[in-house]
Design an enzyme around this catalytic site. Structure first.
Site, PDB file in Angstrom:
ATOM      1  N   LYS A 139      -4.220  -2.143   4.784  1.00 51.99           N
ATOM      2  CA  LYS A 139      -3.403  -1.672   5.921  1.00 51.99           C
ATOM      3  C   LYS A 139      -4.139  -1.806   7.240  1.00 51.99           C
ATOM      4  O   LYS A 139      -3.546  -2.095   8.275  1.00 51.99           O
ATOM      5  CB  LYS A 139      -2.818  -0.281   5.705  1.00 51.99           C
ATOM      6  CG  LYS A 139      -3.755   0.863   5.514  1.00 51.99           C
ATOM      7  CD  LYS A 139      -2.937   2.152   5.272  1.00 51.99           C
ATOM      8  CE  LYS A 139      -3.796   3.277   4.736  1.00 51.99           C
ATOM      9  NZ  LYS A 139      -4.112   3.161   3.309  1.00 51.99           N
TER      10      LYS A 139
ATOM     11  N   ASP B 294       0.833  -1.210   0.000  1.00 51.01           N
ATOM     12  CA  ASP B 294       0.000   0.000   0.000  1.00 51.01           C
ATOM     13  C   ASP B 294       0.863   1.253   0.000  1.00 51.01           C
ATOM     14  O   ASP B 294       0.520   2.247  -0.633  1.00 51.01           O
ATOM     15  CB  ASP B 294      -0.971   0.020   1.193  1.00 51.01           C
ATOM     16  CG  ASP B 294      -1.860   1.264   1.139  1.00 51.01           C
ATOM     17  OD1 ASP B 294      -2.510   1.475   0.099  1.00 51.01           O
ATOM     18  OD2 ASP B 294      -1.858   2.051   2.093  1.00 51.01           O
TER      19      ASP B 294
HETATM   20  N1  URA Z   1      -7.249   6.433   2.218  1.00 50.47           N
HETATM   21  C1  URA Z   1      -6.440   5.388   1.966  1.00 50.47           C
HETATM   22  O1  URA Z   1      -5.784   4.891   2.870  1.00 50.47           O
HETATM   23  N2  URA Z   1      -6.370   4.923   0.722  1.00 50.47           N
HETATM   24  C2  URA Z   1      -7.084   5.423  -0.289  1.00 50.47           C
HETATM   25  O2  URA Z   1      -6.985   4.929  -1.392  1.00 50.47           O
HETATM   26  C3  URA Z   1      -7.933   6.521  -0.030  1.00 50.47           C
HETATM   27  C4  URA Z   1      -8.007   7.007   1.242  1.00 50.47           C
END
Ligand code: URA
Length: 451
Positions: A199, A173
């Site tokens: 996450k 991520d």
């Molecule tokens: N927050 C996140 O963690 N990821 C996204 O794609 C959008 C908002």
């Protein structure tokens, strides 16, 4: 997929074919998605190919099965924390992103003050929206790059810790997120779901409160699109055995009055002291209430809200914030002296040319103005200026006289301030009458009966 419709054999996969398959609207196989995520995380697939794939995914969409595989692969790109050593419920909150959306900085210490454990992994600014990590880094010395061992130590010591994705936790991520930020590939419900849930699920939590934004400053502009994203994420959380609830909340104008990293820290300190703008304060109480309810600290949401208000009133939430700052290397004196936060060199008022009521504020434009001032990134390697931002003096429904100040820009570069001012002037719509009121909380998913 190959032309025969069969998934390619592992080892025969090439990034260019996966890009073409998505571009042509085919459903990708598990092997193809794993190949992309692992290849990029290991540095074997370059940014330009992942950028092309992200754009194809944004334009063509992902199926439920593809989204689940993407989320799981991103989740398992690193360690999934085992926090079973903590007997208290582990509950987190995450927002899909907005302008002036600073509630995480209130909620982590507030929920910890109420006996929950909050292992919060957040992101940086994304597109026109601000990021929790950039806001925290406005606090001199604050370290968001703790390794898993130190993260656990901070959690043990104070019940909350706030970090970014690391090489150990949700590394995929971290990489996808920063690429999406600068390639116009944020606004896909499938990519947002995979990003957020990978996450959050890596945190070892028991429950999750999602704040899904809707309106002109959100990635999901309509309530229907926000509900679609909320359902996708709630489904994912429940599939993984986590109690999950999503609140669809308003982002048709900035939340609170401050937009910009240090300015937002200043504003959350007001909320933690029991004051601050009403919309921000109410949203914090509501989200905290749900965290307490999911974590078993309050039998109803109404009781959760009462508990949250008491923890603010007594100063316990502010005390937790001070403790967390110190444990993460920051200067805890900022809690009592906001002048220790970075400040911009100059200020510029944006004034109204006519009298009337503020009918609308194009919220994405306010976020973009903050990015232009240097408060966000236009390229991956850009650094963020923590001091710049916008202070709103007028919000939707407010009466305004000709020549009155709508907002003030806090800036460090004249050229940037000029551009931001033009954008802000365009973003305010002044009319003879005020618009009908909008709800702060539009919907809760799943719909829950209050007992
Ligand atoms: N927050 C996140 O963690 N990821 C996204 O794609 C959008 C908002």
């Amino acid at each position: 997929m190959s032309d025969s419709g069969e998934p390619p054999a592992a080892g025969a996969i090439r990034a260019v074919d996966v890009i073409r398959n998505k571009r042509d609207g085919h459903e990708l196989s598990r092997a193809e998605i794993e190949y992309l995520v692992r290849g990029y995380t290991l540095g074997q697939i370059p940014d330009y190919q992942i950028s092309a794939w992200l754009m194809a995914a944004l334009l063509k969409g992902l199926s439920r099965a593809e989204t689940a595989i993407l989320t799981d692969t991103m989740l398992h790109s690193g360690e999934v924390l085992d926090l079973s050593e903590f007997s208290a419920a582990k509950i987190d909150k995450h927002s899909t992103g907005g302008v002036g959306d600073k509630t995480s900085l209130v909620l982590a210490p507030l929920a910890a003050a109420g006996g929950l454990v909050v292992p919060m992994i957040s992101g940086r600014g994304l597109g026109h929206t601000g990021g929790t990590l950039d806001k925290l880094e406005a606090i001199p010395g604050f370290n968001v790059r703790l390794d898993a061992k130190r993260f656990r130590e901070v959690l043990r010591a104070c019940g909350c810790a706030m970090i970014g994705q690391t090489a150990e936790i949700a590394p995929a991520d971290r990489l996808f997120y920063s690429l999406r930020d600068v390639t116009g590939t944020v606004e896909s419900p499938f990519l947002i779901c995979a990003s957020i849930m990978s996450k959050k699920l890596a945190e070892g939590i028991d429950g999750l409160v999602l704040d899904v934004k809707t309106g002109s400053g959100a990635f999901m502009k309509t309530e229907e699109d926000a509900a679609f994203l909320a359902e996708l994420m709630v489904e994912t959380g429940e599939r993984m055995g986590k109690k999950t609830v999503a609140l669809i909340t308003d982002m048709d104008q900035p939340l609170g009055l401050h937009v910009g990293n240090a300015l937002e820290v200043e504003e959350i300190l007001e909320v933690l002291r029991g004051s601050g703008p009403e919309d921000l304060r109410q949203l914090c109480l509501e989200l905290a209430a749900w965290m307490f309810h999911l974590g078993g600290r309050a039998t109803t949401v109404a009781l959760g809200k009462k508990l949250a208000a008491e923890l603010i009133q007594s100063g316990q939430a502010l005390g937790k914030f001070r403790q967390m700052i110190a444990l993460q290397g920051g200067d805890p004196r900022v809690v009592d002296d906001a002048t220790l936060l970075p400040h911009a060199k100059a200020a510029l008022d944006v004034v109204s040319s006519r009298s009337g009521y503020v009918r609308a504020i194009q919220c994405e434009a306010v976020g973009t103005a903050c990015v232009i001032l240097g408060g966000g990134r236009e390229k991956k390697e850009d650094s963020v200026d923590p001091a710049v931002g916008i202070i709103l003096h007028k919000k939707v429904h407010d009466r305004v006289a000709a020549g009155e100040t709508l907002c003030t820009l806090m800036y460090n570069s004249e050229a940037r301030a000029g551009l931001a001012k033009t954008l802000l002037l365009q973003s305010y719509q002044i009319a003879d009458s005020a618009p009908p009121p909008r709800k702060l909380i539009h919907r809760i998913i799943p719909a829950v009966q209050e007992s």
